[in-house]
Design a protein around this motif. Structure first.
Motif, mmCIF file in Angstrom:
data_model
loop_
_atom_site.group_PDB
_atom_site.id
_atom_site.type_symbol
_atom_site.label_atom_id
_atom_site.label_comp_id
_atom_site.label_asym_id
_atom_site.label_seq_id
_atom_site.Cartn_x
_atom_site.Cartn_y
_atom_site.Cartn_z
ATOM 1 N N ASP A 288 -0.456 14.432 11.525
ATOM 2 C CA ASP A 288 -1.796 14.808 11.073
ATOM 3 C C ASP A 288 -1.688 15.658 9.811
ATOM 4 N N ARG A 289 -1.085 15.052 8.760
ATOM 5 C CA ARG A 289 -0.949 15.773 7.501
ATOM 6 C C ARG A 289 -1.393 14.841 6.385
ATOM 7 N N PRO A 290 -2.541 15.094 5.782
ATOM 8 C CA PRO A 290 -3.126 14.148 4.817
ATOM 9 C C PRO A 290 -2.304 13.993 3.541
ATOM 10 N N TRP A 291 -1.354 14.950 3.283
ATOM 11 C CA TRP A 291 -0.606 14.849 2.028
ATOM 12 C C TRP A 291 0.664 14.004 2.140
ATOM 13 N N THR A 292 0.979 13.537 3.328
ATOM 14 C CA THR A 292 2.189 12.735 3.496
ATOM 15 C C THR A 292 1.952 11.311 3.023
ATOM 16 N N PRO A 293 3.033 10.630 2.555
ATOM 17 C CA PRO A 293 2.879 9.244 2.105
ATOM 18 C C PRO A 293 2.345 8.332 3.194
ATOM 19 N N GLU A 294 2.682 8.658 4.460
ATOM 20 C CA GLU A 294 2.264 7.793 5.552
ATOM 21 C C GLU A 294 0.749 7.814 5.774
ATOM 22 N N SER A 295 0.084 8.836 5.189
ATOM 23 C CA SER A 295 -1.365 8.945 5.414
ATOM 24 C C SER A 295 -2.133 7.795 4.779
ATOM 25 N N SER A 296 -1.476 7.057 3.863
ATOM 26 C CA SER A 296 -2.164 5.937 3.234
ATOM 27 C C SER A 296 -2.233 4.712 4.146
ATOM 28 N N LEU A 297 -1.512 4.717 5.268
ATOM 29 C CA LEU A 297 -1.560 3.603 6.200
ATOM 30 C C LEU A 297 -2.815 3.669 7.048
ATOM 31 N N PRO A 298 -3.404 2.535 7.383
ATOM 32 C CA PRO A 298 -4.561 2.528 8.291
ATOM 33 C C PRO A 298 -4.166 3.092 9.654
ATOM 34 N N ASP A 299 -5.124 3.650 10.364
ATOM 35 C CA ASP A 299 -4.842 4.281 11.655
ATOM 36 C C ASP A 299 -4.276 3.289 12.658
ATOM 37 N N GLU A 300 -4.796 2.037 12.662
ATOM 38 C CA GLU A 300 -4.285 1.071 13.635
ATOM 39 C C GLU A 300 -2.845 0.663 13.339
ATOM 40 N N LEU A 301 -2.405 0.815 12.067
ATOM 41 C CA LEU A 301 -1.035 0.480 11.709
ATOM 42 C C LEU A 301 -0.080 1.636 12.027
ATOM 43 N N LYS A 302 -0.588 2.859 11.911
ATOM 44 C CA LYS A 302 0.256 4.013 12.183
ATOM 45 C C LYS A 302 0.816 3.985 13.601
ATOM 46 N N ALA A 303 0.045 3.480 14.541
ATOM 47 C CA ALA A 303 0.494 3.454 15.938
ATOM 48 C C ALA A 303 1.668 2.508 16.133
ATOM 49 N N ARG A 304 1.909 1.618 15.192
ATOM 50 C CA ARG A 304 3.004 0.648 15.313
ATOM 51 C C ARG A 304 4.215 1.019 14.472
ATOM 52 N N VAL A 305 4.186 2.229 13.862
ATOM 53 C CA VAL A 305 5.276 2.666 12.987
ATOM 54 C C VAL A 305 5.906 3.938 13.555
ATOM 55 N N LEU A 306 7.228 3.909 13.728
ATOM 56 C CA LEU A 306 7.980 5.092 14.137
ATOM 57 C C LEU A 306 8.817 5.581 12.965
ATOM 58 N N LYS A 307 8.914 6.894 12.855
ATOM 59 C CA LYS A 307 9.759 7.478 11.816
ATOM 60 C C LYS A 307 10.851 8.307 12.504
#
Length: 588
Positions: free
Chosen positions: A448-467
């Motif tokens: 939950d950090r809007p300045w991270t590069p990952e914030s540009s991904l849609p919310d439904e896609l974020k759930a399918r990405v692990l870092k």
């Protein structure tokens, strides 16, 4: 015509490298400075020779090879280490740890007549010198700085205890026991049946060594020599019934050429003890050199010191001397007397040689109890009194290392003890480093950090990405943490492995990473690596680990990985709308 391999050096450059490498062990580095401190070096050499003589006699007798063997070892050590050694102020000769080890070997290899097997022993000493030279060429000297203090302290305390226990029976008028365990069993009986004359001589010698430095400012007449004079005078003037040393022969000793039959037919029997002698020589010598460095504010050359000890032990094997190492007490005395070059060591050897050529027959007047009193003081001095007051306050890991080394030194073997101590310290260090290793597995939906590069991904896609964030060296010491990390990888389509803060990776770490990538791909996920340092990239590339990931999936930043994921998702949508299989486009 250009070379196919532009980095390959021409043959003459390699030849110069060999010459330069061998030049590092040339005696010229020591010879060229011998004229800079002549007066103090000569006086110091004379003083150290006076200190070394009674110790050499005692160590030679204690080894089971006779006092002459101790004297020739001191002569060889002083001459050759003075020329080739890596410490300008080091004094080499027989030392407590090495003589204890050699004495055990002598007892185990006696002939049926009860005499020492001189061919075997001196071949062993000669071979240990060759091993030291090989170790010097391999440049192993730097590793002395990685030996933990708890292991060193336990080793020194154990050696001191061995010498004390072995010298109690001779002080009471009995023969020196063949092992520490026999000494412990023998001491109660010896205390009840002591020879009063031997007790008087040994205690007079010991007391003189203790008292003399406190009542006289004469530095060139040290306590061990005064103890030898007092103990010998009491025994001879009083006609005491005690055991005396055998007379030593004058002149150059017979040459003991290495027995090729032993080296070829019994090589497996001789290589282990020879390696043990060489290993202890390296350890004992370099510890003393560290002491000398602290006193002189200079830095010795560890590899040259090992080389010098190798040459000295070769000479000992040929001339019939016990094995040598750099001796702490004689080196400290050398520094305090003002020595600054190897001339002092050579002078000390020359004085001892003159004594052997002229005064050797006088040894028959020296009582064994007198030598026992001298060695008792040596054993007491070897004990590390810096650590004794804090034994009950040491960290538990250091305490385990100390007591393990101490116990094994006394009961088993010196090198076994050091090996166990270093292993304990190594395991502890790896455990501590492994605890510092950090890794984090997080789903981008939980970021939950809007300045991270990952914030540009849609919310439904974020759930399918692990870092997976890796922080610290990726080596065998973090295997447990990595396995636990891999077990948490589930329910994802993309895995981003961030390696920006991984400074190094070894074979274990590379295969651990390969297992994680394989597990992710088996679940149908696509793996990306970001921020991989060049050294890590080179290792993974050589091991073909990157072939599984694909160079097209390695990026400099997480932002680039995010853009790639968005591109893949866009291609998937286009493929689904057109009813085609998206895989060909994804592979590209």
């Amino acid at each position: 015509m250009h070379s196919k391999f532009p980095d390959e050096k021409p043959p003459e450059d390699k030849f110069r490298q060999v010459v330069r490498f061998l030049g590092e062990f040339s005696p010229w580095q020591n010879i060229r400075v011998m004229g800079t401190n002549v007066g103090p070096d000569l006086l110091s050499g004379l003083t150290v020779a006076v200190i070394a003589m009674p110790l050499a006699l005692a160590f030679g007798e204690s080894s089971g090879l006779g006092p002459a063997a101790g004297m020739w070892a001191a002569i060889c050590g002083g001459l050759f280490v003075g020329l080739f050694g890596g410490s300008k102020v080091g004094i080499s000769g027989p030392t407590g740890p090495k003589v204890v080890q050699l004495a055990a070997i002598v007892e185990l290899t006696r002939l049926a007549t009860g005499e020492p097997d001189l061919n075997y022993i001196f071949t062993l000493v000669f071979l240990s010198g060759l091993i030291c030279i090989a170790l010097a060429f391999l440049k192993v000297g730097r590793f002395i700085y990685y030996v933990p203090y708890s292991a060193v302290s336990g080793f020194m305390c154990g050696i001191g205890a061995i010498i004390i226990l072995l010298e109690i029976p001779p002080m009471l008028g009995f023969d020196t026991p063949k092992s520490v365990m026999l000494a412990i069993q023998q001491i109660p009986y010896d205390l009840l049946h002591e020879n009063p004359h031997a007790v008087i001589v040994s205690l007079a010698t010991f007391a003189t060594i203790l008292i003399w430095p406190r009542i006289t400012p004469v530095k060139w007449l040290p306590g061990p020599l005064m103890g030898l004079i007092v103990g010998t005078s009491i025994a001879n003037l009083g006609s005491f019934h005690v055991t005396y040393m055998d007379a030593m022969p004058t002149g150059i000793p017979p040459i003991h050429l290495p027995d090729l039959g032993i080296l070829t037919g019994r090589f497996s029997d001789v290589i282990g003890p020879a390696a043990a002698l060489a290993g202890l020589c390296v350890f004992d010598s370099l510890l003393t050199c560290l002491v000398a460095d602290n006193m002189t504010d200079e830095r010795h050359s560890s590899d040259r010191e090992i080389f010098g000890q190798g040459i000295a032990n070769l000479a000992c094997g040929l001339l019939g001397g016990v094995t040598t190492a750099t001796a702490t007490m004689r080196t400290v005395a050398n520094v305090k007397c003002g020595a600054k070059t190897g001339l002092a060591s050579i002078t000390h050897a020359a004085v001892l040689l003159a004594l052997m050529l002229g005064l050797a027959p006088m040894a028959q007047y020296v009582p064994m109890a007198c030598l026992a009193g001298i060695l008792l003081k040596v054993g007491i001095d070897i004990i590390d009194y810096r650590v004794v007051p804090v034994l009950h306050r040491m960290p538990w890991a250091d305490a385990i290392c100390f007591w393990a080394v101490l116990g094994l030194t006394i009961s088993v073997d010196l090198l076994v003890a050091m090996g166990v101590g270093i292993t304990i310290a190594f395991v502890r260090a790896i455990h501590e480093i492994g605890n510092l290793y950090e890794q984090e597995v997080v789903s981008l939906k939980d970021v939950d950090r809007p300045w991270t590069p990952e914030s540009s991904l849609p919310d439904e896609l974020k759930a399918r990405v692990l870092k997976l964030r890796l922080d610290g060296p990726l080596f065998f010491g973090v295997s447990d943490a990595m396995y636990r990390t891999a077990s948490r990888l589930a329910d994802f389509d993309y895995l981003i492995i961030r390696m920006m803060r991984v400074p190094m990776i070894d074979l274990s770490g590379a295969y651990l990473l390969d297992d994680i990538v394989e597990k992710a791909q088996q679940q149908g996920a696509r793996v990306f690596i970001s921020g991989m340092p060049d050294c890590v990239h080179n290792t993974l590339d050589r091991l073909k680990i990157l072939d599984r990931v694909g160079l097209e999936n390695c990026f400099a930043t997480v932002d680039e990985v995010t853009m790639k994921i968005l591109e893949i998702e866009k291609l998937k949508e286009q493929a689904e709308r057109s009813g085609r299989d998206p895989q060909p486009e994804l592979v590209s």
